[in-house]
Design a protein around this motif. Structure first.
Motif, PDB file in Angstrom:
ATOM      1  N   THR A   1       0.825  -1.208   0.000  1.00 15.59           N
ATOM      2  CA  THR A   1       0.000   0.000   0.000  1.00 15.59           C
ATOM      3  C   THR A   1       0.855   1.252   0.000  1.00 15.59           C
ATOM      4  O   THR A   1       0.515   2.241  -0.626  1.00 15.59           O
ATOM      5  CB  THR A   1      -0.954   0.008   1.219  1.00 15.59           C
ATOM      6  N   GLY A   2       1.989   1.206   0.699  1.00 16.73           N
ATOM      7  CA  GLY A   2       2.889   2.356   0.703  1.00 16.73           C
ATOM      8  C   GLY A   2       3.487   2.598  -0.668  1.00 16.73           C
ATOM      9  O   GLY A   2       3.608   3.730  -1.118  1.00 16.73           O
ATOM     10  N   MET A   3       3.882   1.522  -1.338  1.00 19.24           N
ATOM     11  CA  MET A   3       4.436   1.661  -2.682  1.00 19.24           C
ATOM     12  C   MET A   3       3.359   2.093  -3.656  1.00 19.24           C
ATOM     13  O   MET A   3       3.616   2.852  -4.571  1.00 19.24           O
ATOM     14  CB  MET A   3       5.065   0.347  -3.138  1.00 19.24           C
ATOM     15  N   LYS A   4       2.137   1.586  -3.456  1.00 15.79           N
ATOM     16  CA  LYS A   4       1.065   1.960  -4.355  1.00 15.79           C
ATOM     17  C   LYS A   4       0.744   3.447  -4.208  1.00 15.79           C
ATOM     18  O   LYS A   4       0.512   4.132  -5.199  1.00 15.79           O
ATOM     19  CB  LYS A   4      -0.162   1.105  -4.086  1.00 15.79           C
ATOM     20  N   SER A   5       0.721   3.946  -2.985  1.00 11.24           N
ATOM     21  CA  SER A   5       0.415   5.361  -2.804  1.00 11.24           C
ATOM     22  C   SER A   5       1.542   6.230  -3.367  1.00 11.24           C
ATOM     23  O   SER A   5       1.292   7.288  -3.920  1.00 11.24           O
ATOM     24  CB  SER A   5       0.186   5.684  -1.327  1.00 11.24           C
ATOM     25  N   ARG A   6       2.787   5.766  -3.236  1.00 11.48           N
ATOM     26  CA  ARG A   6       3.907   6.525  -3.797  1.00 11.48           C
ATOM     27  C   ARG A   6       3.802   6.549  -5.326  1.00 11.48           C
ATOM     28  O   ARG A   6       4.052   7.581  -5.950  1.00 11.48           O
ATOM     29  CB  ARG A   6       5.231   5.915  -3.375  1.00 11.48           C
ATOM     30  N   LYS A   7       3.429   5.416  -5.912  1.00  5.63           N
ATOM     31  CA  LYS A   7       3.268   5.368  -7.367  1.00  5.63           C
ATOM     32  C   LYS A   7       2.129   6.286  -7.797  1.00  5.63           C
ATOM     33  O   LYS A   7       2.244   6.994  -8.801  1.00  5.63           O
ATOM     34  CB  LYS A   7       2.994   3.929  -7.800  1.00  5.63           C
TER      35      LYS A   7
ATOM     36  N   VAL B   1       6.733  13.253 -21.864  1.00  9.13           N
ATOM     37  CA  VAL B   1       5.611  12.709 -21.084  1.00  9.13           C
ATOM     38  C   VAL B   1       5.510  11.198 -21.280  1.00  9.13           C
ATOM     39  O   VAL B   1       5.336  10.449 -20.316  1.00  9.13           O
ATOM     40  CB  VAL B   1       4.292  13.416 -21.460  1.00  9.13           C
ATOM     41  N   ILE B   2       5.650  10.726 -22.508  1.00  7.98           N
ATOM     42  CA  ILE B   2       5.585   9.292 -22.778  1.00  7.98           C
ATOM     43  C   ILE B   2       6.745   8.567 -22.109  1.00  7.98           C
ATOM     44  O   ILE B   2       6.569   7.501 -21.502  1.00  7.98           O
ATOM     45  CB  ILE B   2       5.558   9.026 -24.292  1.00  7.98           C
ATOM     46  N   ALA B   3       7.948   9.134 -22.201  1.00  7.33           N
ATOM     47  CA  ALA B   3       9.118   8.495 -21.587  1.00  7.33           C
ATOM     48  C   ALA B   3       8.980   8.428 -20.067  1.00  7.33           C
ATOM     49  O   ALA B   3       9.284   7.391 -19.460  1.00  7.33           O
ATOM     50  CB  ALA B   3      10.381   9.247 -21.979  1.00  7.33           C
ATOM     51  N   LEU B   4       8.528   9.501 -19.452  1.00 11.00           N
ATOM     52  CA  LEU B   4       8.341   9.485 -17.997  1.00 11.00           C
ATOM     53  C   LEU B   4       7.249   8.507 -17.576  1.00 11.00           C
ATOM     54  O   LEU B   4       7.375   7.828 -16.554  1.00 11.00           O
ATOM     55  CB  LEU B   4       8.011  10.896 -17.486  1.00 11.00           C
ATOM     56  N   THR B   5       6.186   8.424 -18.356  1.00  5.28           N
ATOM     57  CA  THR B   5       5.129   7.461 -18.056  1.00  5.28           C
ATOM     58  C   THR B   5       5.654   6.041 -18.144  1.00  5.28           C
ATOM     59  O   THR B   5       5.385   5.219 -17.265  1.00  5.28           O
ATOM     60  CB  THR B   5       3.946   7.648 -19.019  1.00  5.28           C
ATOM     61  N   ALA B   6       6.395   5.744 -19.184  1.00  7.13           N
ATOM     62  CA  ALA B   6       6.953   4.395 -19.333  1.00  7.13           C
ATOM     63  C   ALA B   6       7.909   4.084 -18.191  1.00  7.13           C
ATOM     64  O   ALA B   6       7.882   2.982 -17.630  1.00  7.13           O
ATOM     65  CB  ALA B   6       7.672   4.270 -20.673  1.00  7.13           C
ATOM     66  N   TRP B   7       8.733   5.055 -17.803  1.00  2.00           N
ATOM     67  CA  TRP B   7       9.679   4.832 -16.711  1.00  2.00           C
ATOM     68  C   TRP B   7       8.946   4.589 -15.387  1.00  2.00           C
ATOM     69  O   TRP B   7       9.321   3.704 -14.619  1.00  2.00           O
ATOM     70  CB  TRP B   7      10.611   6.025 -16.598  1.00  2.00           C
ATOM     71  N   LEU B   8       7.903   5.381 -15.130  1.00  4.28           N
ATOM     72  CA  LEU B   8       7.158   5.205 -13.887  1.00  4.28           C
ATOM     73  C   LEU B   8       6.414   3.870 -13.846  1.00  4.28           C
ATOM     74  O   LEU B   8       6.338   3.228 -12.802  1.00  4.28           O
ATOM     75  CB  LEU B   8       6.155   6.352 -13.700  1.00  4.28           C
ATOM     76  N   MET B   9       5.859   3.460 -14.954  1.00  8.97           N
ATOM     77  CA  MET B   9       5.081   2.215 -14.975  1.00  8.97           C
ATOM     78  C   MET B   9       5.984   0.984 -14.937  1.00  8.97           C
ATOM     79  O   MET B   9       5.573  -0.053 -14.435  1.00  8.97           O
ATOM     80  CB  MET B   9       4.168   2.182 -16.197  1.00  8.97           C
TER      81      MET B   9
END
Length: 69
Positions: A4-10, A55-63
């Motif tokens: 849950t902590g990792m999910k909230s951080r994400k 934006v696409i690169a940051l989204t891919a990196w975050l996911m």
């Protein structure tokens, strides 16, 4: 409990990414880029393409970012 902590951080990071995307494509900034002096170069298409790529690169990196790293 850690999930849950990792999910909230994400979730927080994704909300920050949405905010950054909204700021990059807000009309006042786009108008400023469109009104830059051009030397036979259109800055607006270049700006839009680069901002969208960021934006696409940051989204891919975050996911794809894993918690175990």
């Amino acid at each position: 409990m850690k999930k849950t902590g990792m999910k909230s951080r994400k979730t927080e990071r994704l909300m920050a990414l949405v905010t950054i995307a909204l700021l990059l494509f807000c009309p006042p900034l786009v108008i400023v880029v469109d009104n830059l002096p051009s030397f036979n170069v259109g800055w607006l298409p270049l700006y839009l393409f680069c901002a969208w790529a960021v934006v696409i690169a940051l989204t891919a990196w975050l996911m794809e970012h894993r918690a175990d790293r």
